[in-house]
Motif scaffolding. Sequence first.
Motif, mmCIF file in Angstrom:
data_model
loop_
_atom_site.group_PDB
_atom_site.id
_atom_site.type_symbol
_atom_site.label_atom_id
_atom_site.label_comp_id
_atom_site.label_asym_id
_atom_site.label_seq_id
_atom_site.Cartn_x
_atom_site.Cartn_y
_atom_site.Cartn_z
ATOM 1 N N ARG A 30 0.870 -1.155 0.022
ATOM 2 C CA ARG A 30 -0.091 0.097 0.100
ATOM 3 C C ARG A 30 0.998 1.160 0.261
ATOM 4 O O ARG A 30 1.869 1.474 0.726
ATOM 5 C CB ARG A 30 -0.920 -0.100 0.996
ATOM 6 C CG ARG A 30 -1.830 1.331 1.241
ATOM 7 C CD ARG A 30 -2.557 1.125 2.705
ATOM 8 N NE ARG A 30 -3.121 2.425 2.863
ATOM 9 C CZ ARG A 30 -3.918 2.764 4.211
ATOM 10 N NH1 ARG A 30 -3.440 1.928 5.174
ATOM 11 N NH2 ARG A 30 -4.531 3.957 4.444
ATOM 12 N N SER A 32 0.948 5.674 0.233
ATOM 13 C CA SER A 32 0.077 6.857 0.243
ATOM 14 C C SER A 32 1.190 7.992 -0.068
ATOM 15 O O SER A 32 2.293 7.811 -0.045
ATOM 16 C CB SER A 32 -0.552 7.203 1.996
ATOM 17 O OG SER A 32 -1.353 6.100 2.426
ATOM 18 N N ARG A 42 -4.693 21.518 3.360
ATOM 19 C CA ARG A 42 -5.446 20.218 3.013
ATOM 20 C C ARG A 42 -5.154 19.302 3.822
ATOM 21 O O ARG A 42 -5.842 18.039 3.739
ATOM 22 C CB ARG A 42 -4.947 19.921 1.481
ATOM 23 C CG ARG A 42 -5.540 20.851 0.483
ATOM 24 C CD ARG A 42 -5.131 20.598 -0.921
ATOM 25 N NE ARG A 42 -5.302 19.171 -1.482
ATOM 26 C CZ ARG A 42 -4.786 18.841 -2.713
ATOM 27 N NH1 ARG A 42 -3.833 19.459 -3.209
ATOM 28 N NH2 ARG A 42 -5.379 17.639 -3.003
ATOM 29 N N HIS A 60 -3.853 13.610 9.206
ATOM 30 C CA HIS A 60 -5.226 13.800 8.649
ATOM 31 C C HIS A 60 -5.383 14.395 7.307
ATOM 32 O O HIS A 60 -4.935 15.543 7.395
ATOM 33 C CB HIS A 60 -6.274 14.557 9.712
ATOM 34 C CG HIS A 60 -6.318 14.083 10.829
ATOM 35 N ND1 HIS A 60 -7.046 12.857 11.274
ATOM 36 C CD2 HIS A 60 -5.810 14.388 12.166
ATOM 37 C CE1 HIS A 60 -6.768 12.654 12.487
ATOM 38 N NE2 HIS A 60 -6.214 13.751 13.270
ATOM 39 N N THR A 61 -5.607 13.712 6.095
ATOM 40 C CA THR A 61 -5.743 14.232 4.886
ATOM 41 C C THR A 61 -7.085 14.212 4.343
ATOM 42 O O THR A 61 -7.982 13.557 4.892
ATOM 43 C CB THR A 61 -4.805 13.562 3.991
ATOM 44 O OG1 THR A 61 -5.336 12.306 3.533
ATOM 45 C CG2 THR A 61 -3.387 13.532 4.670
ATOM 46 N N GLU A 62 -7.452 14.609 3.212
ATOM 47 C CA GLU A 62 -8.594 14.568 2.500
ATOM 48 C C GLU A 62 -9.024 13.152 2.166
ATOM 49 O O GLU A 62 -10.234 12.793 2.133
ATOM 50 C CB GLU A 62 -8.677 15.436 1.290
ATOM 51 C CG GLU A 62 -8.511 17.113 1.683
ATOM 52 C CD GLU A 62 -8.328 17.657 0.329
ATOM 53 O OE1 GLU A 62 -8.012 17.095 -0.883
ATOM 54 O OE2 GLU A 62 -8.762 18.937 0.534
ATOM 55 N N SER A 63 -8.133 12.403 2.101
ATOM 56 C CA SER A 63 -8.355 10.899 1.909
ATOM 57 C C SER A 63 -8.505 9.802 3.053
ATOM 58 O O SER A 63 -8.814 8.930 2.875
ATOM 59 C CB SER A 63 -7.354 10.345 0.935
ATOM 60 O OG SER A 63 -5.876 10.603 1.454
ATOM 61 N N GLY A 64 -8.415 10.694 4.282
ATOM 62 C CA GLY A 64 -8.253 9.865 5.407
ATOM 63 C C GLY A 64 -7.414 10.033 6.601
ATOM 64 O O GLY A 64 -6.613 10.938 6.333
#
Length: 328
Positions: A30, A32, A42, A60-64
């Motif tokens: 995986r 990121s 963001r 913490h990002t916009e994708s999780g």
Amino acid sequence: MSPPHVLVLTRDQDPHADHIRRLLAVRGARTSVFDNGDYLTRAHVELAYTARGLARRLLHTESGTLDLDSLTALWWRRPTPPRAHPAINDPSVAAYTAQESVHLITDLWEHVPCRAVPARESVFRRAAHKPSQLVLAAELGFEIPETLIATQADALWDFHNRHDGHIVTKPLGLPWVENLEAGHTVIRKCDLVSARDTAYAEALRFCPVIAQEYVPKRLELRVTVVGRRVFAAEIHSQNSNRSSVDWRRYDFGATPYAVHRLPEEIADLCLAMTDRLGLVFGAFDLVLTPDGRYVFLEINPNGQWLWIEERTGLPISEALCDLLLEGA
């Protein structure tokens, strides 16, 4: 067991990062991606401590939300620096908040408990200092060019005369100059110094440069160290007037690339230097002279490699994937 998880620090439109992410996905890992410049705009960082120490380290990002303690590797590619939130109008406040953000983000990546490639930022930033590189290279046994770093015109004139005018200059650190008024960037490479150039030597008092004797070339070499593996590519830069002084003035149509059989003792020197610098990755620039000597120019702790791989078939990307997943 959870699959390996690699965090890539880079900006948008990074072909090297995109390529490696595809290869890692094939291997079941995986990945990121995070750009430091997105912090506060963001993304947000959450660090919490108890009386006994660190309790959680979250991004913490916009994708999780990403638990940074779950990472198996951190790959520092080409992120932009943190910047002030656009809602801040006062320039002095904006500058202050941007600098505070730099302090936090810089320290954050120093302590994430996983492998860091090419190294922790503090390590690879220090490893990029060219004066120290020359000292270490010579200490280890590399041949280096005779070099002058000075801010006095007399010193440059003397150096120029001692080498019969066959010298080059190159930047000490930043390879570009941004012209903010004109809105464009000037790229600074390795350049021959003409007699006319020496007439402007007094300007050295404003900014240091590196001056070196010009090393005659049979070939130029890009040697990429990935972990304990050494990949050497030869660049026939002398086939083109455009690339003869600096191969980075690319002329792919006239400049062949090929795999190079690097002598074992030179490969060992490259490994020894990355070890001493604390790196697990490094891109060396060497010259092979007409009489067969290997001369060290510099090492880029975070250099590009994809174009070399495409032209030679050297499996640098697969080796980098191995490195990022090693021990996961």
